[in-house]
Design a protein around this motif. Structure first.
Motif, PDB file in Angstrom:
ATOM      1  N   PRO A  98       0.773  -1.239   0.072  1.00 17.48           N
ATOM      2  CA  PRO A  98      -0.059  -0.055  -0.018  1.00 17.48           C
ATOM      3  C   PRO A  98       0.878   1.021  -0.128  1.00 17.48           C
ATOM      4  O   PRO A  98       0.244   2.357  -0.449  1.00 17.48           O
ATOM      5  CB  PRO A  98      -0.898  -0.059   1.453  1.00 17.48           C
ATOM      6  N   VAL A  99       2.132   1.135   0.313  1.00 16.32           N
ATOM      7  CA  VAL A  99       2.893   2.481   0.477  1.00 16.32           C
ATOM      8  C   VAL A  99       4.399   1.747   0.096  1.00 16.32           C
ATOM      9  O   VAL A  99       4.601   0.771  -0.280  1.00 16.32           O
ATOM     10  CB  VAL A  99       3.087   2.924   2.032  1.00 16.32           C
ATOM     11  N   PRO A 100       5.241   2.954  -0.076  1.00 13.02           N
ATOM     12  CA  PRO A 100       6.523   2.554  -0.614  1.00 13.02           C
ATOM     13  C   PRO A 100       7.247   1.670   0.525  1.00 13.02           C
ATOM     14  O   PRO A 100       7.166   1.919   1.684  1.00 13.02           O
ATOM     15  CB  PRO A 100       7.433   3.864  -0.773  1.00 13.02           C
ATOM     16  N   VAL A 101       8.205   0.748   0.071  1.00 14.81           N
ATOM     17  CA  VAL A 101       8.703  -0.165   1.050  1.00 14.81           C
ATOM     18  C   VAL A 101      10.082  -0.408   0.575  1.00 14.81           C
ATOM     19  O   VAL A 101      10.753   0.038  -0.678  1.00 14.81           O
ATOM     20  CB  VAL A 101       8.078  -1.606   0.926  1.00 14.81           C
ATOM     21  N   ASP A 102      10.971  -0.984   1.258  1.00 18.08           N
ATOM     22  CA  ASP A 102      12.303  -1.392   1.085  1.00 18.08           C
ATOM     23  C   ASP A 102      12.351  -2.382  -0.221  1.00 18.08           C
ATOM     24  O   ASP A 102      11.911  -3.421   0.186  1.00 18.08           O
ATOM     25  CB  ASP A 102      13.049  -1.943   2.214  1.00 18.08           C
ATOM     26  N   THR A 103      12.823  -1.772  -1.453  1.00 23.53           N
ATOM     27  CA  THR A 103      13.181  -2.984  -2.438  1.00 23.53           C
ATOM     28  C   THR A 103      13.985  -3.811  -2.428  1.00 23.53           C
ATOM     29  O   THR A 103      14.070  -4.950  -3.411  1.00 23.53           O
ATOM     30  CB  THR A 103      12.875  -2.226  -3.754  1.00 23.53           C
ATOM     31  N   SER A 104      15.099  -3.996  -1.300  1.00 20.16           N
ATOM     32  CA  SER A 104      15.920  -4.723  -1.081  1.00 20.16           C
ATOM     33  C   SER A 104      15.244  -6.094  -0.327  1.00 20.16           C
ATOM     34  O   SER A 104      16.040  -7.057  -0.305  1.00 20.16           O
ATOM     35  CB  SER A 104      17.192  -4.314  -0.450  1.00 20.16           C
ATOM     36  N   ASN A 105      14.104  -6.125   0.069  1.00 24.80           N
ATOM     37  CA  ASN A 105      13.482  -7.308   0.628  1.00 24.80           C
ATOM     38  C   ASN A 105      12.297  -7.570  -0.057  1.00 24.80           C
ATOM     39  O   ASN A 105      11.245  -6.992   0.123  1.00 24.80           O
ATOM     40  CB  ASN A 105      13.254  -6.813   2.250  1.00 24.80           C
ATOM     41  N   PRO A 106      12.275  -8.827  -0.691  1.00 27.82           N
ATOM     42  CA  PRO A 106      11.304  -9.163  -1.702  1.00 27.82           C
ATOM     43  C   PRO A 106      10.264  -9.468  -0.673  1.00 27.82           C
ATOM     44  O   PRO A 106       8.956  -9.626  -1.098  1.00 27.82           O
ATOM     45  CB  PRO A 106      12.113 -10.313  -2.358  1.00 27.82           C
ATOM     46  N   GLY A 107      10.349  -9.910   0.636  1.00 23.73           N
ATOM     47  CA  GLY A 107       9.460 -10.298   1.584  1.00 23.73           C
ATOM     48  C   GLY A 107       8.336  -9.119   1.854  1.00 23.73           C
ATOM     49  O   GLY A 107       7.412  -9.576   2.454  1.00 23.73           O
ATOM     50  N   ASN A 108       8.595  -7.981   1.174  1.00 21.29           N
ATOM     51  CA  ASN A 108       7.657  -6.851   1.359  1.00 21.29           C
ATOM     52  C   ASN A 108       6.514  -7.130   0.394  1.00 21.29           C
ATOM     53  O   ASN A 108       5.639  -6.250   0.553  1.00 21.29           O
ATOM     54  CB  ASN A 108       8.252  -5.651   1.426  1.00 21.29           C
ATOM     55  N   TRP A 109       6.641  -8.151  -0.678  1.00 21.38           N
ATOM     56  CA  TRP A 109       5.506  -8.230  -1.583  1.00 21.38           C
ATOM     57  C   TRP A 109       5.264  -9.662  -1.799  1.00 21.38           C
ATOM     58  O   TRP A 109       4.205  -9.854  -2.377  1.00 21.38           O
ATOM     59  CB  TRP A 109       5.892  -7.460  -2.864  1.00 21.38           C
ATOM     60  N   TRP A 110       6.039 -10.659  -1.291  1.00 18.28           N
ATOM     61  CA  TRP A 110       5.795 -12.161  -1.626  1.00 18.28           C
ATOM     62  C   TRP A 110       5.313 -12.365  -0.424  1.00 18.28           C
ATOM     63  O   TRP A 110       5.859 -12.350   0.644  1.00 18.28           O
ATOM     64  CB  TRP A 110       7.079 -12.738  -2.065  1.00 18.28           C
ATOM     65  N   ARG A 111       4.326 -13.349  -0.683  1.00 15.86           N
ATOM     66  CA  ARG A 111       3.647 -14.118   0.660  1.00 15.86           C
ATOM     67  C   ARG A 111       3.349 -15.521   0.247  1.00 15.86           C
ATOM     68  O   ARG A 111       2.623 -15.833  -0.709  1.00 15.86           O
ATOM     69  CB  ARG A 111       2.374 -13.452   1.058  1.00 15.86           C
ATOM     70  N   PHE A 112       3.799 -16.472   1.095  1.00 18.54           N
ATOM     71  CA  PHE A 112       3.493 -18.009   0.935  1.00 18.54           C
ATOM     72  C   PHE A 112       2.105 -18.045   1.296  1.00 18.54           C
ATOM     73  O   PHE A 112       1.659 -17.809   2.349  1.00 18.54           O
ATOM     74  CB  PHE A 112       4.379 -18.712   1.667  1.00 18.54           C
ATOM     75  N   GLU A 113       1.176 -18.654   0.242  1.00 16.20           N
ATOM     76  CA  GLU A 113      -0.241 -18.806   0.705  1.00 16.20           C
ATOM     77  C   GLU A 113      -0.619 -20.368   0.305  1.00 16.20           C
ATOM     78  O   GLU A 113      -0.169 -20.790  -0.570  1.00 16.20           O
ATOM     79  CB  GLU A 113      -1.124 -18.088  -0.781  1.00 16.20           C
ATOM     80  N   PHE A 114      -0.999 -20.764   1.670  1.00 13.80           N
ATOM     81  CA  PHE A 114      -1.437 -22.129   1.498  1.00 13.80           C
ATOM     82  C   PHE A 114      -2.728 -22.383   0.566  1.00 13.80           C
ATOM     83  O   PHE A 114      -3.756 -21.280   0.558  1.00 13.80           O
ATOM     84  CB  PHE A 114      -1.915 -22.561   3.055  1.00 13.80           C
ATOM     85  N   GLY A 115      -2.531 -23.275  -0.153  1.00 12.02           N
ATOM     86  CA  GLY A 115      -3.610 -23.512  -1.150  1.00 12.02           C
ATOM     87  C   GLY A 115      -3.641 -22.708  -2.475  1.00 12.02           C
ATOM     88  O   GLY A 115      -4.312 -23.006  -3.301  1.00 12.02           O
ATOM     89  N   ALA A 116      -2.405 -21.793  -2.741  1.00 12.73           N
ATOM     90  CA  ALA A 116      -2.113 -21.277  -3.964  1.00 12.73           C
ATOM     91  C   ALA A 116      -1.469 -22.575  -4.948  1.00 12.73           C
ATOM     92  O   ALA A 116      -0.673 -23.115  -4.541  1.00 12.73           O
ATOM     93  CB  ALA A 116      -1.286 -20.111  -3.897  1.00 12.73           C
ATOM     94  N   ASP A 117      -2.118 -22.663  -6.075  1.00  6.64           N
ATOM     95  CA  ASP A 117      -1.528 -23.492  -7.115  1.00  6.64           C
ATOM     96  C   ASP A 117      -1.805 -23.053  -8.482  1.00  6.64           C
ATOM     97  O   ASP A 117      -2.368 -21.885  -8.532  1.00  6.64           O
ATOM     98  CB  ASP A 117      -1.915 -24.940  -6.898  1.00  6.64           C
ATOM     99  N   TRP A 118      -1.867 -23.969  -9.545  1.00  3.99           N
ATOM    100  CA  TRP A 118      -1.987 -23.245 -10.888  1.00  3.99           C
ATOM    101  C   TRP A 118      -3.459 -23.037 -11.182  1.00  3.99           C
ATOM    102  O   TRP A 118      -3.805 -22.149 -11.886  1.00  3.99           O
ATOM    103  CB  TRP A 118      -1.520 -24.291 -11.755  1.00  3.99           C
TER     104      TRP A 118
END
Length: 310
Positions: free
Chosen positions: A84-104
């Motif tokens: 929602p706001v600017p974040v530290d772009t050196s940390n991919p954890g700021n936009w990637w999230r492991f989602e249970f049940g995510a698949d193709w």
């Protein structure tokens, strides 16, 4: 599929990221390559015919991941979430999230599905390397080498930054699906798409291939190394220094030195994705390359196949 004629080209770039260098002359034999990345419709046909279960649909074995946090031994995969706001772009954890049940089938998590999202003609995502390889075998094809992908992506242009020339958006035209605006919080969507786009949305390159740049990253068969294996900087006139049909590094070279305890190989991804932006990851280019662990499935990685037969 499209026939790519045998030829020699200048592979790599010395203008963007160090892992793309040095410039080197490479020869590839003729081969056929899919006109488009594999779509959800095509992948669904494969699954229906074979009963195949993807990596993201199988719970990870804690014995393979000794540092696994409690409760993480459930099936799922990585999904991009715009900040929602600017974040530290050196940390991919700021936009990637492991989602249970995510698949193709559920690329954004269990509450999403390709049917309701009308994604049948979008590139399939949430496929790990083994999934792409299994599809390729079923279809009687293979995954491209890094050199084959780059040669095809260039579309016959020699040493151009992009697959269509040296200007990212000529006369303001959107030539591929990438992020316009400041990543990862402000996507202006000048190309009309927040995430993936249907195949053939943007112009084909000089070889008649679609989505070789942007939309989704694509798996190649080459193991990763920071410096392309066997790369030699040499004048184009020295044919003796031209690499012929180069393949990637050794498996051991592909391990991530930042995580010495993890012995999961990394393959080369090519082409960039809809998450590449001018302020972050300018990898919407033929020369761009990126490492990805072979057990990873994400919402921005797909693939296409090649055939080296006549």
């Amino acid at each position: 599929m499209v026939l790519i004629p045998a030829g020699t080209f200048t592979m790599g770039s010395d203008r963007f990221y160090p892992e793309e260098a040095p410039l080197r002359r490479v020869f590839v034999d003729a081969y056929w390559i899919d006109e488009i990345p594999v779509t959800n419709r095509q992948f669904a046909a494969f699954v229906e015919a074979t009963g195949y279960t993807t990596v993201a649909e199988i719970a990870p074995d804690p014995r393979d991941y000794p540092d696994m946090l409690p409760g993480m031994d459930r099936a799922g995969s990585l999904v991009f979430h715009k900040s929602p706001v600017p974040v530290d772009t050196s940390n991919p954890g700021n936009w990637w999230r492991f989602e249970f049940g995510a698949d193709w089938r559920h690329p954004l998590g269990p509450g999403s599905d390709i049917e309701s999202l009308e994604l049948w003609d979008h590139p399939v995502v949430q496929v790990a390397y083994a999934d792409a390889e299994a599809y390729a075998r079923w279809s009687g094809k293979e995954l491209p080498s890094e050199a084959e992908f780059e040669f095809a992506a260039r579309g016959g242009l020699e040493a151009a930054d992009y697959a269509w020339g040296d200007t990212l958006a000529p006369d303001g035209a959107m030539m591929a699906n990438y992020w316009q605006g400041l990543f990862p919080f402000a996507n202006q969507m000048l190309d009309g798409w927040e995430r993936t786009s249907p195949v053939r949305t943007y112009p084909a390159n000089g070889y008649g291939l679609f989505d070789m740049i942007g939309n989704t990253w694509e798996w190649t068969s080459d193991w990763w190394s920071e410096t392309p294996r066997g790369a030699r900087k040499a004048p184009a006139s020295k044919s003796c220094c031209t690499a012929k049909n180069p393949r990637g590094a050794k498996l051991s070279d592909s391990f991530d030195p930042a995580h010495p305890g993890v012995r999961i190989g990394r393959k080369v991804l090519k082409g960039g994705s809809h998450l590449c932006a001018e302020n972050y990851c300018q990898r919407y280019r033929p020369a761009a390359r990126h490492p990805e662990m072979i057990d990873s499935a994400t919402s921005h990685i797909g693939f296409r196949c090649v055939s080296r037969g006549s």
